[in-house]
Structures are given as structure tokens and as C-alpha cells.
Design a protein around this motif. Sequence first.
Motif, PDB file in Angstrom:
ATOM      1  N   THR A 277      -0.888   2.375   6.489  1.00 26.16           N
ATOM      2  CA  THR A 277      -0.015   2.127   7.724  1.00 26.16           C
ATOM      3  C   THR A 277      -0.055   0.630   8.221  1.00 26.16           C
ATOM      4  OG1 THR A 277      -0.395   4.448   8.697  1.00 26.16           O
ATOM      5  CG2 THR A 277       0.604   2.915  10.065  1.00 26.16           C
ATOM      6  N   ASN A 278      -1.334   0.139   8.301  1.00 27.41           N
ATOM      7  CA  ASN A 278      -1.649  -1.096   8.618  1.00 27.41           C
ATOM      8  C   ASN A 278      -0.985  -1.965   7.625  1.00 27.41           C
ATOM      9  OD1 ASN A 278      -2.902  -0.450  10.844  1.00 27.41           O
ATOM     10  ND2 ASN A 278      -5.070  -0.411   9.791  1.00 27.41           N
ATOM     11  N   THR A 279      -1.242  -1.651   6.518  1.00 26.46           N
ATOM     12  CA  THR A 279      -0.615  -2.673   5.346  1.00 26.46           C
ATOM     13  C   THR A 279       0.920  -2.572   5.494  1.00 26.46           C
ATOM     14  OG1 THR A 279      -2.278  -1.973   3.761  1.00 26.46           O
ATOM     15  CG2 THR A 279      -0.578  -3.264   2.814  1.00 26.46           C
ATOM     16  N   LEU A 280       1.435  -1.587   5.766  1.00 26.82           N
ATOM     17  CA  LEU A 280       2.852  -1.556   5.887  1.00 26.82           C
ATOM     18  C   LEU A 280       3.388  -2.301   7.088  1.00 26.82           C
ATOM     19  CD1 LEU A 280       4.225   1.975   4.988  1.00 26.82           C
ATOM     20  CD2 LEU A 280       4.911  -0.093   3.955  1.00 26.82           C
ATOM     21  N   ASP A 281       2.566  -2.253   8.270  1.00 30.12           N
ATOM     22  CA  ASP A 281       2.846  -2.950   9.414  1.00 30.12           C
ATOM     23  C   ASP A 281       2.676  -4.414   9.249  1.00 30.12           C
ATOM     24  OD1 ASP A 281       3.360  -0.589  10.908  1.00 30.12           O
ATOM     25  OD2 ASP A 281       1.419  -0.338  11.752  1.00 30.12           O
ATOM     26  N   ALA A 282       1.698  -4.720   8.292  1.00 30.23           N
ATOM     27  CA  ALA A 282       1.594  -6.338   8.331  1.00 30.23           C
ATOM     28  C   ALA A 282       2.471  -6.794   7.329  1.00 30.23           C
ATOM     29  CB  ALA A 282       0.170  -6.442   7.481  1.00 30.23           C
ATOM     30  N   VAL A 283       2.912  -5.909   6.451  1.00 30.41           N
ATOM     31  CA  VAL A 283       4.057  -6.506   5.295  1.00 30.41           C
ATOM     32  C   VAL A 283       5.381  -6.518   6.184  1.00 30.41           C
ATOM     33  CG1 VAL A 283       5.607  -5.927   3.535  1.00 30.41           C
ATOM     34  CG2 VAL A 283       2.950  -5.754   3.315  1.00 30.41           C
ATOM     35  N   SER A 284       5.524  -5.601   6.988  1.00 31.54           N
ATOM     36  CA  SER A 284       6.737  -5.524   7.854  1.00 31.54           C
ATOM     37  C   SER A 284       6.802  -6.839   8.738  1.00 31.54           C
ATOM     38  CB  SER A 284       6.936  -4.127   8.786  1.00 31.54           C
ATOM     39  OG  SER A 284       7.752  -4.274   9.682  1.00 31.54           O
ATOM     40  N   GLU A 285       5.460  -7.074   9.505  1.00 28.53           N
ATOM     41  CA  GLU A 285       5.404  -8.104  10.360  1.00 28.53           C
ATOM     42  C   GLU A 285       5.545  -9.374   9.956  1.00 28.53           C
ATOM     43  OE1 GLU A 285       1.856  -8.835  13.442  1.00 28.53           O
ATOM     44  OE2 GLU A 285       2.817  -6.797  13.753  1.00 28.53           O
ATOM     45  N   THR A 286       5.234  -9.346   8.630  1.00 35.26           N
ATOM     46  CA  THR A 286       5.084 -10.739   8.036  1.00 35.26           C
ATOM     47  C   THR A 286       6.507 -11.262   7.648  1.00 35.26           C
ATOM     48  OG1 THR A 286       2.944 -10.409   7.310  1.00 35.26           O
ATOM     49  CG2 THR A 286       4.083 -12.038   6.264  1.00 35.26           C
ATOM     50  N   TYR A 287       7.081  -9.987   7.068  1.00 37.63           N
ATOM     51  CA  TYR A 287       8.799 -10.049   6.636  1.00 37.63           C
ATOM     52  C   TYR A 287       9.416 -10.597   7.735  1.00 37.63           C
ATOM     53  CZ  TYR A 287      12.690  -8.678   4.277  1.00 37.63           C
ATOM     54  OH  TYR A 287      14.081  -8.693   4.095  1.00 37.63           O
ATOM     55  N   ASN A 288       9.217  -9.692   8.885  1.00 38.47           N
ATOM     56  CA  ASN A 288       9.898  -9.946   9.964  1.00 38.47           C
ATOM     57  C   ASN A 288       9.742 -11.462  10.670  1.00 38.47           C
ATOM     58  OD1 ASN A 288      11.185  -7.573  10.058  1.00 38.47           O
ATOM     59  ND2 ASN A 288       9.812  -6.649  11.361  1.00 38.47           N
ATOM     60  N   HIS A 289       8.521 -11.769  10.718  1.00 37.73           N
ATOM     61  CA  HIS A 289       8.221 -13.075  11.213  1.00 37.73           C
ATOM     62  C   HIS A 289       8.604 -14.308  10.319  1.00 37.73           C
ATOM     63  CE1 HIS A 289       5.577 -11.186  14.422  1.00 37.73           C
ATOM     64  NE2 HIS A 289       5.875 -12.194  14.879  1.00 37.73           N
ATOM     65  N   TYR A 290       8.637 -14.053   9.228  1.00 35.58           N
ATOM     66  CA  TYR A 290       8.813 -15.063   8.342  1.00 35.58           C
ATOM     67  C   TYR A 290      10.358 -15.298   8.539  1.00 35.58           C
ATOM     68  CZ  TYR A 290      10.514 -17.417   3.953  1.00 35.58           C
ATOM     69  OH  TYR A 290      11.056 -18.251   3.195  1.00 35.58           O
ATOM     70  N   PHE A 291      11.297 -14.238   8.503  1.00 36.34           N
ATOM     71  CA  PHE A 291      12.567 -14.580   8.632  1.00 36.34           C
ATOM     72  C   PHE A 291      12.894 -15.081  10.115  1.00 36.34           C
ATOM     73  CE2 PHE A 291      13.247 -11.800   4.706  1.00 36.34           C
ATOM     74  CZ  PHE A 291      14.039 -12.937   4.246  1.00 36.34           C
ATOM     75  N   MET A 292      12.075 -14.543  10.928  1.00 37.08           N
ATOM     76  CA  MET A 292      12.151 -15.085  12.564  1.00 37.08           C
ATOM     77  C   MET A 292      11.790 -16.769  12.515  1.00 37.08           C
ATOM     78  SD  MET A 292      11.049 -12.208  15.161  1.00 37.08           S
ATOM     79  CE  MET A 292      11.222 -13.357  16.427  1.00 37.08           C
ATOM     80  N   LEU A 293      10.544 -16.830  11.750  1.00 35.86           N
ATOM     81  CA  LEU A 293      10.065 -18.208  11.824  1.00 35.86           C
ATOM     82  C   LEU A 293      11.285 -19.270  11.227  1.00 35.86           C
ATOM     83  CD1 LEU A 293       6.469 -17.803  11.417  1.00 35.86           C
ATOM     84  CD2 LEU A 293       7.564 -18.784  13.320  1.00 35.86           C
ATOM     85  N   VAL A 294      11.608 -18.718  10.055  1.00 33.84           N
ATOM     86  CA  VAL A 294      12.884 -19.447   9.505  1.00 33.84           C
ATOM     87  C   VAL A 294      13.700 -19.956  10.306  1.00 33.84           C
ATOM     88  CG1 VAL A 294      14.524 -19.565   7.623  1.00 33.84           C
ATOM     89  CG2 VAL A 294      12.406 -18.614   7.330  1.00 33.84           C
ATOM     90  N   ASP A 295      14.197 -18.702  11.379  1.00 33.92           N
ATOM     91  CA  ASP A 295      15.290 -18.919  12.240  1.00 33.92           C
ATOM     92  C   ASP A 295      14.973 -20.014  13.297  1.00 33.92           C
ATOM     93  OD1 ASP A 295      17.105 -17.415  10.962  1.00 33.92           O
ATOM     94  OD2 ASP A 295      16.606 -15.705  12.290  1.00 33.92           O
ATOM     95  N   VAL A 296      13.273 -19.815  13.656  1.00 30.01           N
ATOM     96  CA  VAL A 296      13.044 -20.791  14.601  1.00 30.01           C
ATOM     97  C   VAL A 296      12.932 -22.048  14.193  1.00 30.01           C
ATOM     98  CG1 VAL A 296      10.748 -21.042  15.936  1.00 30.01           C
ATOM     99  CG2 VAL A 296      11.610 -18.799  15.828  1.00 30.01           C
ATOM    100  N   ALA A 297      12.379 -22.276  12.920  1.00 30.97           N
ATOM    101  CA  ALA A 297      12.372 -23.534  12.500  1.00 30.97           C
ATOM    102  C   ALA A 297      13.654 -24.251  12.260  1.00 30.97           C
ATOM    103  CB  ALA A 297      11.674 -23.435  11.052  1.00 30.97           C
ATOM    104  N   ARG A 298      14.609 -23.560  11.916  1.00 31.97           N
ATOM    105  CA  ARG A 298      16.064 -23.993  11.874  1.00 31.97           C
ATOM    106  C   ARG A 298      16.515 -24.358  13.379  1.00 31.97           C
ATOM    107  NH1 ARG A 298      18.523 -19.356   8.243  1.00 31.97           N
ATOM    108  NH2 ARG A 298      17.801 -20.430   5.945  1.00 31.97           N
ATOM    109  N   GLU A 299      16.231 -23.558  14.144  1.00 34.56           N
ATOM    110  CA  GLU A 299      16.505 -23.812  15.631  1.00 34.56           C
ATOM    111  C   GLU A 299      15.851 -25.089  16.212  1.00 34.56           C
ATOM    112  OE1 GLU A 299      18.668 -22.005  17.143  1.00 34.56           O
ATOM    113  OE2 GLU A 299      18.259 -22.389  19.217  1.00 34.56           O
ATOM    114  N   ASN A 300      14.726 -25.124  15.596  1.00 30.32           N
ATOM    115  CA  ASN A 300      13.848 -26.151  16.192  1.00 30.32           C
ATOM    116  C   ASN A 300      14.354 -27.545  15.573  1.00 30.32           C
ATOM    117  OD1 ASN A 300      11.645 -27.408  17.528  1.00 30.32           O
ATOM    118  ND2 ASN A 300      10.356 -27.327  15.787  1.00 30.32           N
ATOM    119  N   ASP A 301      14.643 -27.615  14.236  1.00 33.59           N
ATOM    120  CA  ASP A 301      15.318 -28.628  13.525  1.00 33.59           C
ATOM    121  C   ASP A 301      16.626 -29.034  14.339  1.00 33.59           C
ATOM    122  OD1 ASP A 301      13.208 -28.821  11.833  1.00 33.59           O
ATOM    123  OD2 ASP A 301      14.277 -27.912  10.161  1.00 33.59           O
TER     124      ASP A 301
END
Lengths: 166, 246
Positions: B30-54
Motif C-alpha cells: 500500500t505504501n509503495t503504491l501510495d508513494a508511486v502514485s504520489e510521485t507520479y501525480n506530483h511529477y506531472f503536477m510539478l511539470v505543470d507547476v514548472a511550466r506555469e512558473n516559466d
Amino acid sequence: MATLVIFFYGVVLFAVQTTLVPKAAVSGVVPDLALIATVYCAFTLSFSRGLFAGFLLGFAQDCLSGVMLGVNTISKSLIAHIFCQLKGKIIVEGPIPVFVFMFLASLCDGVVFYISSLMLLPNPLSPEKFFGGLPVYALYNAVLGPVLVMAFDRNFKWWAGRLKAS
Amino acid sequence: MTVDNRRAQGAFFFESFFLLVISPVQSLITNTLDAVSETYNHYFMLVDVARENDRLQAEMEALLRENKRLQEEVRRLERIGHLGEYAATSDEKSLLATVIGRDATQWVKTVYIDKGTRDGVQENLAVVTNAGIVGHVTQAGPNSSKVLLLVDRRSAIDSLFMESRVPGVVVGLGADLCEMKYVPVTAEVKAGDWVLSSGIGGVFPKGLVVGRVLSVVKSKQGLFQEIQLAPGADFARLEEVLVLLP
């Protein structure tokens, strides 16, 4: 092609001299890019080309200046002639010889202008003011000289390589 | 019909055993799944944030540039406004010009303006600012002209003192100052007196400000006083000028 390149560099040089260089004035004294280019050409090109470059640079400077027409042509041609003669006898490499020769060339340029102004102007420059400002002018050119000579040299070699390749 | 699900006793042994064994694995998965899911979600979110930031960074830079440009424009309009006020109060027809360059040598004081014969500029026209005389046109090209400044050694303007009306000739000293020549020792001149153009010579109209007296030296032997002037116009910050048209 080579003529076009030289013309382009000439235009850039005088555009910078008349627009950007006055903003870098130190107590009213500005460096003379045409003088630096003249010395560079005299040391780099053959005798006749160096002399012709000095003449052209001086003439262009006269045309872009309110000074008596011909004064810069004479002074730059004279400087080009002196340094074209000297280059066979002295090796000019490294920043210190360039510094020294720029300083001497600037003094020569100033003295030619001063003598011309004494002969031709109704209200010539006062010797105290002129000789007070001349060392600053010479020093400014001498400091800037090695940097610009290096830049000219790199550009010259780059263009020479390209032109040879084409 | 009813189903009675009550249990009288606690957890069955095997139930507890399996729970004990499986729960760490469950937690790990469960924790691994959560972590993967969180990383996955955050990665895409961060890409968006980075784009937004740029995007925001670029927008901010553009706005800053725009702001600087507008500030510069406001300053330019203020300067032009001063010149315009002067032009409106003056009887002379004038043309606004911008200083585009300075002399190619160290020794003389000339500037280039962006107006030439196509705009009606000719040789020997006066060039002024609201603060005073700048110089006169010595060479007019089609699109630009050369102006000999008042402070150049070859410049000479017939002038007079505003108060005493004593005449003299203002010549440049090659630096930022001028000198008024041929003023007799008998004339009353003091520091701070204003000097105006006399109108003689035909280049400068009468009454334009030339400068202000800085110092006066009266030699005992000489016929004339040595008078130094500070020009009215600020030559160090010359950007826009008025060419007085005929």
C-alpha cells in the motif's frame, strides 16, 4: 566578400565610436577605436594594406567628425606608416607591447591634432588643457588596446579561415 | 429468518496469524503504491507547476521590460513636453530632433541629429533646447545632420548681457564651458548674469539663452575682461533638441 566584411566592421566600429563610446567617457576623455584599429592593421597587414587601412580609417573618422577635414587622415596614415615600418624590427606580441605602442600612437595622434589646430584654428586649444588631457587619452587607449587587438585578431583569423574555406 | 453473526470468542488463531503475516506486506504494498502514485501525480503536477512558473517568469520579465519602456517613454515625453512648451511660446518654427550620436574623435564637440534635408533642416540653422542654445547645423545630410556645439572651440556667437546689454562674443572652450570675449573692462559684469544671443550673424535669433556667468577676471593691463560662462543647455545629457527652421 573580404571587402564587404571589412566594410561591415568599419560601419560597426564607427557606430560604436559615435554612440556607445561617449557613454564610457572618463572625465570627458573617450578612447579612439579608429586609432586602435589603425595600429592593429599596421601590425597585421602588409605594408601597403596597413597604410591604406590607416588612411581609410582616418578619412572615415574625419567624415564623421566636426574636426578640420584631413587631420585624422594625416595622423592615422602617419601612425600606420610608423608602425608598418616598426613591425619589421620589433615583435609585437602580448598585451604589454600593445599597451606601450597604443600609448605612443595616442600621443602621436594628439600631437598631430594639436599642431594642426595651432596652424588652422582661430581659437586653438590651450596647451595646459590639451597636454593635461593627452596622457589620460593615451592611457585609456593603451588599456583598451590589448583587449580590442585580441578581439580584432580572433575575428580576423575566424574570417580568414572562413574566406579561405569558401 | 435471521442470521446470527455474533461470536462469543475472540479472533480465531489462523485469522490472527494471517493478519499478522500479511499486514506488513499489505502495508508495504500500500505504501509503495501510495508513494508511486504520489510521485507520479506530483511529477506531472510539478511539470505543470514548472511550466506555469516559466510562463509567469517570462510574463513578469515582459511586464518589467514594458514597465521600463513606459517609464522611459514618460521621461521622453516629459522632456519633449518641456521642448514643446518652449516651442509653443516661441515665435520660431521648430522641428523636434533626437541626438543619435556624438563626434568620432576626442577633440571636437559635435553631435548628430536624426533630421536632415528631407525634414527641412539646412546648414546654419540654430539648434536649441528649452534651457538654451545647443549649437548650429554645420552639415545637413538627407536623414541626419551634424551640429557644432556651443562649447566647441570653433563656435562663436555674438551675444549680450541680459541686464547691462553689453555685447561680446561667446566662444567654446572645448570642454563644458564657454568664454565671453571682447567685453571691455569698464562694463559691469558679475557672476550669475545671464547672457543672451544678440541676433547678429543671422544664425541665432535674438534673445535665446546662451549661458550664465561663472567667473569674471579683470586684468589691470588688459582691455577686456576674462569671463567664463556655464552654457544654459546641459550637454552631458543632450537627448532631444529643437531645430529652429527658417
